[in-house]
Enzyme design. Structure first.
Site, PDB file in Angstrom:
ATOM      1  N   CYS A 115       0.825  -1.220   0.000  1.00 49.18           N
ATOM      2  CA  CYS A 115       0.000   0.000   0.000  1.00 49.18           C
ATOM      3  C   CYS A 115       0.856   1.266   0.000  1.00 49.18           C
ATOM      4  CB  CYS A 115      -0.925   0.007   1.202  1.00 49.18           C
ATOM      5  SG  CYS A 115      -2.002  -1.417   1.228  1.00 49.18           S
ATOM      6  N   HIS A 262      -3.963   6.989   1.203  1.00 47.73           N
ATOM      7  CA  HIS A 262      -4.129   5.675   0.577  1.00 47.73           C
ATOM      8  C   HIS A 262      -5.535   5.181   0.907  1.00 47.73           C
ATOM      9  CE1 HIS A 262      -4.082   1.500  -0.237  1.00 47.73           C
ATOM     10  NE2 HIS A 262      -3.971   1.139   1.029  1.00 47.73           N
ATOM     11  N   ASN A 292      -9.972  -0.988  -2.310  1.00 47.63           N
ATOM     12  CA  ASN A 292      -8.565  -0.704  -2.014  1.00 47.63           C
ATOM     13  C   ASN A 292      -7.707  -1.292  -3.140  1.00 47.63           C
ATOM     14  OD1 ASN A 292      -5.918  -0.840  -1.085  1.00 47.63           O
ATOM     15  ND2 ASN A 292      -6.475  -1.402   1.001  1.00 47.63           N
TER      16      ASN A 292
END
Ligand code: ACO
Length: 335
Positions: A115, A262, A292
């Site tokens: 991430c 993020h 995501n």
């Protein structure tokens, strides 16, 4: 001493939209649970028949970013490719994009910071430009999560969160002072590596052992996430690293024009928003639509925000990420 600035942005999303209701047909879950815990309404998952892969999506996003930068492919000096879901175990995605776009034999570096991958990659690009080594660097974040998720009730705690997609930025040399990438701060805490991971296959347990075990209940090929532990660490580290970046530039939270966190979970982003007392206009979220997308999430969101006119000349844009490793980081940009 040179500065670096973003001169081109692009993203690519696979066409296939998967809603929460679609997921509830293949596992024991529901729209209410997913939206309440994560904010996600739908995500894109590659249709295997489409031919999309992590690298092809990265290449498509790159073509848009290069075009918007006003440069030609031949002007790019270096490729940085961030992903946790490469087409092949090795080599990585960077060389695939170099080939797909028909670029000269420039260097291609792969970044495996999940991430935080795009933040780490931007930081590397910034350093290469500041030292004068390269002029124009293509930075890509791309993920094909859907190919490796466990699409059953056993995997629901992880599977509902992740989506596929890619984004790319061209980072270029600039002589403008106090503009462009002002700083990057990177961190890791490897003792938590097993709290968010995909364990197998690995070099400690390779193909012969796996075939010998032949265990249908083996979960090690699917991502594992200790959700609540990740959540608790994420909110602390996001805050710390944003503050670290602001402090290094002698800036205050009120100086932030746009925060792009993020897109891990809408609740994490909302927590950070409250902590920094930012209005809704100052935080960009799109997890509702795409889930995501790990290394791709910040660059897709940055591109969308820019396309929607939410980023103006001289704005202070803060990017921040936290993810598996654990790794986390922030990049502060004066646009
Ligand atoms: N649908 C329905 N029920 C589910 C689902 C699902 N998709 N997934 C889990 N459940 C059930 C569990 O089995 C459990 O049931 P039980 O109480 O009968 O045992 C119940 O829901 C609660 O499960 P928890 O895992 O405790 O749920 P939690 O409230 O922690 O929410 C979540 C899970 C959304 C993952 C949360 O922990 C979270 O947001 N964590 C942060 C991690 C994160 O954002 N990760 C993103 C990826 S990593 C990254 O980008 C950094």
């Amino acid at each position: 001493m040179y500065n670096s600035k973003i001169t081109g942005l692009g993203y690519y999303l696979p066409e296939n939209v998967v809603t929460n209701d679609d997921l509830s047909k293949i596992m024991d879950t529901n729209d209410e649970w997913i939206q309440e815990r994560t904010g996600i309404k739908k995500r894109r998952w590659i249709d295997p028949k489409s031919g999309d892969t992590t690298s092809t999506m990265g290449a498509k996003a790159s073509e848009i970013a290069i075009k918007r930068s006003g440069l030609n492919k031949e002007d790019i000096d270096f490729i940085i490719f961030a992903t946790l879901s490469p087409d092949m175990y090795f080599p990585g995605g960077g060389v695939r994009v170099q080939d797909m776009l028909g670029m000269p034999t420039i260097g291609a570096l792969d970044v495996r910071n999940q991430c935080s991958g795009f933040i780490y990659s931007l930081s590397v690009a910034d350093q290469f430009i500041k030292t004068g080594m390269y002029k124009n660097i293509l930075v890509i974040g791309s993920e094909n999560h859907s190919g490796g998720l466990e699409k059953s009730t056993r995997g629901r705690g992880v599977t509902v969160i992740f989506g596929d997609g890619a984004g790319a930025a061209v980072v270029s040399r600039s002589k403008e002072k106090n503009k462009g990438i002002l700083s990057s701060h990177l961190h890791s805490e490897g003792k938590h590596a097993r709290e968010l991971m995909l364990d197998g296959p690995n070099t400690g347990r390779w193909v012969p052992e796996i075939l010998e075990d032949n265990d249908p209940n083996d979960e090690s090929y699917y991502p594992y996430m200790n959700g609540q532990f990740v959540f608790k660490n994420a909110v602390v580290r996001f805050s710390e690293v944003i503050n670290e970046g602001l402090k290094a530039n002698e800036l205050e939270k009120d100086d932030i024009d746009l925060l792009i966190p993020h897109q891990a979970n809408l609740r994490i982003a909302q927590f950070i928003q409250r902590k920094f007392q930012l209005s809704d206009e100052k935080v960009y979220n799109n997890i509702m639509n795409y889930g995501n997308t790990t290394a791709a999430s910040i660059i897709i969101a940055l591109t969308e925000a820019w396309e929607q006119g939410k980023i103006k000349d001289n704005d202070l844009v803060v990017l921040a990420a936290f993810g598996a490793g654990f790794t986390w980081g922030s990049v502060i940009i004066r646009w």
